[in-house]
Design a protein around this motif. Structure first.
Motif, short mmCIF file in Angstrom:
data_model
loop_
_atom_site.label_atom_id
_atom_site.label_comp_id
_atom_site.label_asym_id
_atom_site.label_seq_id
_atom_site.Cartn_x
_atom_site.Cartn_y
_atom_site.Cartn_z
N VAL A 1 92.08 52.63 -71.51
CA VAL A 1 92.99 52.05 -72.49
C VAL A 1 92.29 51.73 -73.80
CG1 VAL A 1 94.63 50.18 -72.90
CG2 VAL A 1 94.38 51.13 -70.59
N PHE A 2 92.75 52.39 -74.87
CA PHE A 2 92.24 52.20 -76.23
C PHE A 2 93.27 51.58 -77.16
CE2 PHE A 2 89.02 55.25 -74.97
CZ PHE A 2 87.93 54.90 -75.73
N VAL A 3 94.17 50.79 -76.64
CA VAL A 3 95.15 50.12 -77.49
C VAL A 3 94.74 48.65 -77.64
CG1 VAL A 3 97.00 51.70 -76.81
CG2 VAL A 3 96.72 49.52 -75.59
N ASN A 4 95.38 47.94 -78.55
CA ASN A 4 94.99 46.54 -78.74
C ASN A 4 95.37 45.70 -77.52
OD1 ASN A 4 97.69 45.47 -79.09
ND2 ASN A 4 97.67 46.31 -81.16
N GLN B 1 88.83 49.29 -72.75
CA GLN B 1 87.69 49.54 -73.61
C GLN B 1 87.12 48.26 -74.22
OE1 GLN B 1 85.81 52.22 -74.47
NE2 GLN B 1 86.85 53.32 -72.85
N LEU B 2 85.99 48.40 -74.88
CA LEU B 2 85.34 47.28 -75.57
C LEU B 2 86.35 46.56 -76.46
CD1 LEU B 2 81.99 48.98 -76.64
CD2 LEU B 2 82.28 47.23 -74.88
N GLY B 3 86.40 45.25 -76.33
CA GLY B 3 87.29 44.45 -77.15
C GLY B 3 88.72 44.36 -76.65
N VAL B 4 89.06 45.11 -75.61
CA VAL B 4 90.41 45.07 -75.05
C VAL B 4 90.37 44.13 -73.85
CG1 VAL B 4 92.32 46.37 -74.08
CG2 VAL B 4 90.87 47.42 -75.84
N ILE B 5 91.01 42.97 -74.01
CA ILE B 5 90.96 41.94 -72.97
C ILE B 5 92.36 41.37 -72.75
CG2 ILE B 5 90.03 39.67 -72.35
CD1 ILE B 5 87.58 40.40 -74.11
N ASP B 6 92.76 41.35 -71.50
CA ASP B 6 94.03 40.73 -71.09
C ASP B 6 93.83 40.22 -69.67
OD1 ASP B 6 96.57 40.22 -69.95
OD2 ASP B 6 97.54 41.61 -71.34
N GLU B 7 93.56 38.94 -69.54
CA GLU B 7 93.25 38.38 -68.23
C GLU B 7 94.44 38.43 -67.28
OE1 GLU B 7 91.25 34.64 -68.74
OE2 GLU B 7 89.63 35.60 -69.86
N GLY B 8 95.65 38.33 -67.80
CA GLY B 8 96.84 38.47 -66.96
C GLY B 8 96.93 39.87 -66.37
N ALA B 9 96.65 40.87 -67.19
CA ALA B 9 96.65 42.25 -66.69
C ALA B 9 95.55 42.43 -65.65
CB ALA B 9 96.45 43.23 -67.85
#
Length: 135
Positions: A77-80, A102-110
């Motif tokens: 995943v390369f989206v925000n 990817q680097l910088g893509v963070i979503d703890e719920g996901a």
């Protein structure tokens, strides 16, 4: 924290070689373009996923994960971060074996949802950095 060495190794070596790259387009200036090239060099089949459905690195693109007419093993995943959770949910829905943010893509719920679904997941890492370390 979001991907131990064992999980990274498992995704890169055991869970399959077909990688859907969400956010991959023909724009050579984007990080996804270079990472996809590295994955191909290491024997992975890349599948571009982008609304434009462009052919990239010789591979047919698709507008969404659901539009891909064959199984994918890993969804990269390369989206925000705001959009990444929805992509992770789609990855679970299409039967992927792993999700890689990817680097910088963070979503703890996901992260929690993917883990609860039994899929392997790595977050805030880059396979183009990690795969050469396996050798």
């Amino acid at each position: 924290m979001y991907g131990d060495t064992g999980t990274i190794r498992k995704i890169l070596t055991e869970l399959g070689d077909t990688w859907a790259i969400v956010g991959l387009s023909g724009n050579e200036q984007r990080a996804a373009h270079g990472v996809a090239e590295v994955l191909q060099r290491y024997g992975k089949r890349i599948v571009p996923v982008h609304p434009k459905a462009e052919t990239v690195h010789g591979e047919q693109g698709y507008p969404s994960l659901a539009a891909i007419p064959f199984p994918v093993d890993v969804v990269d995943v390369f989206v925000n971060s705001e959009q990444a959770g929805g992509i992770a949910d789609e990855a679970v829905a299409v039967g992927a074996k792993a999700v890689w943010f990817q680097l910088g893509v963070i979503d703890e719920g996901a992260w929690d949802r993917v883990q609860d679904s039994g899929l392997a997941m790595v977050m805030d890492r880059c396979p183009a950095i990690e795969i050469p370390r396996l050798r």
